[in-house]
Design an enzyme around this catalytic site. Structure first.
Site, PDB file in Angstrom:
ATOM      1  N   ASP A  13      -5.921  -2.834   0.164  1.00 41.45           N
ATOM      2  CA  ASP A  13      -7.158  -3.134  -0.562  1.00 41.45           C
ATOM      3  C   ASP A  13      -7.855  -1.846  -1.001  1.00 41.45           C
ATOM      4  OD1 ASP A  13      -7.345  -6.175   0.282  1.00 41.45           O
ATOM      5  OD2 ASP A  13      -7.013  -5.052   2.138  1.00 41.45           O
ATOM      6  N   ASP A  24      -4.911  -5.363  -3.671  1.00 41.97           N
ATOM      7  CA  ASP A  24      -6.167  -5.876  -4.221  1.00 41.97           C
ATOM      8  C   ASP A  24      -6.982  -4.688  -4.704  1.00 41.97           C
ATOM      9  OD1 ASP A  24      -5.600  -8.513  -3.590  1.00 41.97           O
ATOM     10  OD2 ASP A  24      -6.682  -8.467  -1.684  1.00 41.97           O
ATOM     11  N   ASP A  39      -1.429  -6.516   2.898  1.00 36.99           N
ATOM     12  CA  ASP A  39      -1.623  -5.992   1.549  1.00 36.99           C
ATOM     13  C   ASP A  39      -2.351  -4.657   1.667  1.00 36.99           C
ATOM     14  OD1 ASP A  39      -4.260  -6.516   2.181  1.00 36.99           O
ATOM     15  OD2 ASP A  39      -4.650  -7.821   0.472  1.00 36.99           O
TER      16      ASP A  39
END
Ligand code: 8DG
Ligand code: MN
Ligand code: MN
Length: 362
Positions: free
Chosen positions: A207, A286, A205
């Site tokens: 962040d 995120d 992902d």
């Protein structure tokens, strides 16, 4: 064969925060296996062995060269009997029978597959396994299974978000989110964190931390950024969590506990031309919005690695009588909170030499 001199004379610490670990791993043949064994222990709820395998892998990652014989690991911390047995198999046979046994285990295969879906943790995976389900297809075909919103998004975008995100794609996302945040608040600050801040080439992902230079001004910003991303048509999924920061509480002991900052777990769409691929791509993002007085703690906490964070907290507690988490550092002896405006401040409070983000790949 002749054994190379022990690596132990380097005086390797049991704490990852006293080691330097770049992304260059000379002992991947061992650490991949040990991490797989750690994951298997986690599925079996064997916390002790899980932590032991993770610590062992982390120590090996910090070594400046490859281990060619068991003599070379003599005196290194965190390498227990199980780990040594696994390493011996790999040194002699070039493979680990123990990990092959795990890999061929039906339950392990199913749990690994199920937990690879965004929103599916070990508990849900176990529940599905017990119901006799073995593939993602079977789960989607099972009428009695109620997926929550996050899991539905996890299945919907599974193909994309199970692929690794490249550094180029992370930078493209950074530009998009930064432009959006600046359009709303020109002095807002967006920082790349997580694995990409540690210099990784790929991640699962991307962040980010988002804050404002003036205390309190960050309130409402994250929701406005999300709205704007939605208006732009690139928001595929959003799970927003409001702030639950309670500063009267002492820093939490449990690392795995989520922090209390306002945050959102997103799936964003990267368009053609913003990356190397020739089609659009769904990416997990995120986005965390701490108030500026907590920024240094949030940055340190979200940069990782997880093992580095665990050891930083353990070091603080065991060696300094302090309590560290994503929000604060508390000195239990002096009974006071130690403020910080930078990561360097926090390392200094802990009496640690500063460790650069790219040296935290423990
Ligand atoms: P990756 O994405 O490339 O797999 O590696 P990563 O960037 O190191 O892992 P991550 O899962 O994205 O987590 C980044 C850091 O954020 C890690 O040190 C743990 C930390 N972290 C918190 N709170 C939370 C949380 O609530 N969820 C997750 N997933 N990570 C958290 O401090
Ligand atoms: Mn990450
Ligand atoms: Mn993350």
């Amino acid at each position: 064969t002749e054994c190379s001199p022990p690596t132990a004379d380097a005086n390797v610490s049991q704490y990852a925060c006293l080691r330097r670990t770049t992304t260059e791993n000379h002992n991947k043949i061992f650490t991949d296996v040990l991490e797989e064994l750690a994951e298997n222990s986690e599925f079996n709820e064997s916390k002790g062995p899980c932590l032991a395998f993770r610590r062992a892998a982390s120590v090996l990652k910090s070594l400046p060269s490859a281990v060619h014989c068991l003599g070379a690991i003599q005196g290194l911390p965190c390498l227990g009997e199980h780990t040594k047995a696994v390493m011996e198999e790999i040194l002699i046979f070039g493979r680990s029978f123990k990990v092959e046994e795990v890999q061929s285990d039906e339950r392990y295969q199913a749990l690994k597959l199920f937990t690879s879906v965004f929103g599916v943790g070990p508990k849900t995976a176990e529940k599905w396994y017990r119901r006799g389900l073995r593939s993602l297809k079977e789960i989607l075909a099972e009428p009695n299974i109620q997926l929550n919103r996050m899991q539905r998004a996890g299945f919907l975008y599974y193909r994309d978000i199970s692929k690794a995100v490249s550094k180029t794609e992370a930078k493209a996302l950074r530009s998009i989110i930064e432009e959006t945040a600046h359009w709303i608040a020109p002095d807002s600050i967006l920082a790349l964190t997580g694995g990409f801040r540690r210099g990784k080439e790929y991640g699962h992902d991307v962040d980010f931390l988002l804050t404002m230079p003036e205390m309190g001004k960050e309130e409402g910003l994250l929701l406005r950024v999300i709205d704007r991303l939605r208006d732009q048509g690139i928001l595929l999924y959003c799970e927003h969590q409001g702030s639950t920061v309670d500063m009267s509480k002492l820093p939490s002991r449990r690392f795995e506990a989520m922090d209390h900052f306002e945050k959102c777990f997103l799936i964003l769409r990267l368009e053609e031309g913003q990356m190397e691929r020739d089609e659009g791509l769904a990416v997990r993002v995120d986005l965390v919005a701490p108030p500026v007085d907590r920024y240094a703690f949030a940055l340190l906490g979200w940069t990782g690695s997880r093992q580095f964070e665990r050891d930083l907290r353990r070091f603080a507690r065991k060696e300094r009588g302090m309590c560290l988490d994503n929000h604060a550092l508390y000195d239990k002896t002096k009974k006071l909170f130690l403020p910080a405006t930078s990561e360097e401040d926090i390392f200094a409070h802990l009496g640690l030499e500063y460790v650069e983000p790219w040296q935290r790949n423990a």
